[in-house]
Scaffold this motif. Structure first.
Motif, PDB file in Angstrom:
ATOM      1  N   UNK A 141      55.939 -42.107 -10.787  1.00  0.00           N
ATOM      2  CA  UNK A 141      55.785 -41.537  -9.440  1.00  0.00           C
ATOM      3  C   UNK A 141      55.061 -42.504  -8.517  1.00  0.00           C
ATOM      4  N   UNK A 142      54.033 -43.150  -9.046  1.00  0.00           N
ATOM      5  CA  UNK A 142      53.278 -44.108  -8.243  1.00  0.00           C
ATOM      6  C   UNK A 142      54.121 -45.322  -7.863  1.00  0.00           C
ATOM      7  N   UNK A 164      51.641 -35.649  -8.618  1.00  0.00           N
ATOM      8  CA  UNK A 164      52.167 -35.415  -7.277  1.00  0.00           C
ATOM      9  C   UNK A 164      51.292 -34.474  -6.472  1.00  0.00           C
ATOM     10  N   UNK A 165      50.793 -33.425  -7.128  1.00  0.00           N
ATOM     11  CA  UNK A 165      49.898 -32.484  -6.447  1.00  0.00           C
ATOM     12  C   UNK A 165      48.594 -33.185  -6.063  1.00  0.00           C
ATOM     13  N   UNK A 166      48.011 -33.898  -7.010  1.00  0.00           N
ATOM     14  CA  UNK A 166      46.713 -34.536  -6.766  1.00  0.00           C
ATOM     15  C   UNK A 166      46.786 -35.570  -5.642  1.00  0.00           C
ATOM     16  N   UNK A 167      47.948 -36.208  -5.519  1.00  0.00           N
ATOM     17  CA  UNK A 167      48.117 -37.232  -4.481  1.00  0.00           C
ATOM     18  C   UNK A 167      47.970 -36.658  -3.073  1.00  0.00           C
ATOM     19  N   UNK A 168      48.298 -35.366  -2.923  1.00  0.00           N
ATOM     20  CA  UNK A 168      48.295 -34.750  -1.593  1.00  0.00           C
ATOM     21  C   UNK A 168      47.095 -33.833  -1.357  1.00  0.00           C
ATOM     22  N   UNK A 169      46.183 -33.741  -2.319  1.00  0.00           N
ATOM     23  CA  UNK A 169      45.009 -32.889  -2.154  1.00  0.00           C
ATOM     24  C   UNK A 169      44.021 -33.477  -1.144  1.00  0.00           C
ATOM     25  N   UNK A 179      39.007 -31.399  -2.739  1.00  0.00           N
ATOM     26  CA  UNK A 179      39.637 -30.776  -3.907  1.00  0.00           C
ATOM     27  C   UNK A 179      40.063 -31.771  -4.989  1.00  0.00           C
ATOM     28  N   UNK A 180      39.806 -33.044  -4.782  1.00  0.00           N
ATOM     29  CA  UNK A 180      40.298 -34.065  -5.716  1.00  0.00           C
ATOM     30  C   UNK A 180      39.755 -33.897  -7.136  1.00  0.00           C
ATOM     31  N   UNK A 181      38.557 -33.326  -7.286  1.00  0.00           N
ATOM     32  CA  UNK A 181      37.961 -33.200  -8.618  1.00  0.00           C
ATOM     33  C   UNK A 181      38.196 -31.834  -9.262  1.00  0.00           C
ATOM     34  N   UNK A 219      57.381 -29.386  -3.144  1.00  0.00           N
ATOM     35  CA  UNK A 219      56.571 -28.514  -4.003  1.00  0.00           C
ATOM     36  C   UNK A 219      55.163 -29.071  -4.184  1.00  0.00           C
ATOM     37  N   UNK A 220      55.066 -30.375  -4.405  1.00  0.00           N
ATOM     38  CA  UNK A 220      53.750 -30.990  -4.560  1.00  0.00           C
ATOM     39  C   UNK A 220      52.923 -30.865  -3.286  1.00  0.00           C
ATOM     40  N   UNK A 221      53.561 -31.081  -2.142  1.00  0.00           N
ATOM     41  CA  UNK A 221      52.857 -30.965  -0.870  1.00  0.00           C
ATOM     42  C   UNK A 221      52.422 -29.523  -0.610  1.00  0.00           C
ATOM     43  N   UNK A 222      53.282 -28.563  -0.927  1.00  0.00           N
ATOM     44  CA  UNK A 222      52.927 -27.160  -0.716  1.00  0.00           C
ATOM     45  C   UNK A 222      51.772 -26.754  -1.628  1.00  0.00           C
ATOM     46  N   UNK A 223      51.868 -27.128  -2.906  1.00  0.00           N
ATOM     47  CA  UNK A 223      50.795 -26.770  -3.851  1.00  0.00           C
ATOM     48  C   UNK A 223      49.462 -27.365  -3.396  1.00  0.00           C
ATOM     49  N   UNK A 224      49.464 -28.641  -3.059  1.00  0.00           N
ATOM     50  CA  UNK A 224      48.233 -29.304  -2.618  1.00  0.00           C
ATOM     51  C   UNK A 224      47.739 -28.722  -1.305  1.00  0.00           C
TER      52      UNK A 224
END
Length: 324
Positions: A12-13, A70-75, A79-81, A242-247
């Protein structure tokens, strides 16, 4: 993280670029055979990964697969931790978080799933949670406020979902009191908050916030029993949606939750309230009562005017509302 999850994160990265099997194996401290096994598992799960001899593996751009990285990338930075787990399929994300709460785990634990087999809705209903078209998440909370303010959690969650959808798509959702998110007249999200009371102080022991979002319509459409109500956030596949929505949901909710005692969210909720100023029915098991929506108060109880001019405050409980 498993080898599969780590491989997904690295690809992903480097989305759109090839990474050799040897490089992946060296980074992860495993064999190339283990990398290949992980690639095959990811492909079966729906990831679009191209394998080319002497070049390696490339995750294609344009897909929309829910992943932890993907979720963590957009947090947001706040909320990163947070402790976040992503599952392919679970019975109920709420049930998993309840078990975490009973074990004494800390506030902020998040469980996200691509599918639920026993999703829960309000009033004992089930929540339709098909594979790969939705987003299902639950958050463990340990609120310091009194139980009578429990509705604030649900209303802040509805606002957070609206914020996330608008940020990711540009589309503007509304809230059907108390906790259903609507887009273009169709329900795209349901929210269920479950709580345990502390015997010592009469407040919360813990609360479990569950959120289910219909990101896309399932193949063949929604089941008949919800087909006239349910809708989806997007009509076609959107990369990383989905990742953007979740984050976005997690980040926005935690912002509201941080200041939840101050009640500053009420104005934002009021702006998104469906049918404000319109005639509705309040429906309970016993009767259907006509009235008109005025607004919500500081506890997000519904302010209504009865046909005789009397004004009342309505709490959620065992009721629903319907437009006349």
């Amino acid at each position: 993280m498993s080898v599969k999850e780590k491989v997904a994160s690295i690809l992903e990265q480097n989305c759109g670029k090839f990474v050799s099997g040897q490089e992946l194996a060296q980074q992860l401290g495993c064999t190339r055979g283990a990398v290949w096994k992980a690639i095959r598992a990811l492909q079966k799960q729906g990831f679009e990964i191209t394998a080319v001899t002497n070049k390696g593996y490339c995750m294609e751009t344009g897909g929309d697969i829910l992943t932890l990285s993907g979720v963590k990338k957009h947090l947001s930075h706040r909320c990163r931790d947070m402790d976040i787990l992503v599952y392919d399929c679970v019975d109920s994300t709420n049930d998993i978080i309840k078990e975490c709460a009973k074990k004494g785990e800390a506030e902020g634990k998040v469980v996200i799933a691509r599918q639920q087999t026993g999703g829960k809705g309000r009033l004992g209903r089930s929540f339709y949670s098909p594979k790969d078209t939705g987003l299902y998440l639950s958050i463990l909370l340990r609120p310091k406020m009194q139980m009578f303010r429990a509705m604030r959690i649900t209303t802040c969650a509805a606002l957070a979902v609206c914020d996330a959808i608008e940020s990711a798509t540009g589309r503007k959702p509304d809230i059907k009191w108390v906790n259903d998110v609507y887009l273009n007249g169709a329900k795209v999200c349901g929210i269920l908050t479950e709580a345990a009371v502390s015997v010592e102080n009469g407040g919360f022991d813990y609360a479990v916030l569950g959120i289910g979002v219909n990101v896309y319509a399932p193949e063949g459409g929604f089941p008949d029993e919800i087909a006239d109500v349910a809708g989806a956030v997007a009509d076609n596949t959107v990369s990383q949606l989905k990742n953007k929505l979740a984050a976005g949901i997690i980040s926005s909710f935690m912002d509201y939750y941080h200041d939840i005692e101050k009640g500053g969210f009420r104005r934002a909720y009021s702006k998104r309230l469906m049918w404000k100023g319109e005639d509705i029915y309040i429906i309970s098991r016993e009767q259907k009562t006509p009235c008109r929506i005025i607004d919500v108060d500081d506890e997000c109880r519904l302010e209504v005017e009865m046909e005789n001019g009397e004004k009342r405050l309505i709490s959620s409980g065992e009721i629903s509302i319907r437009r006349r």
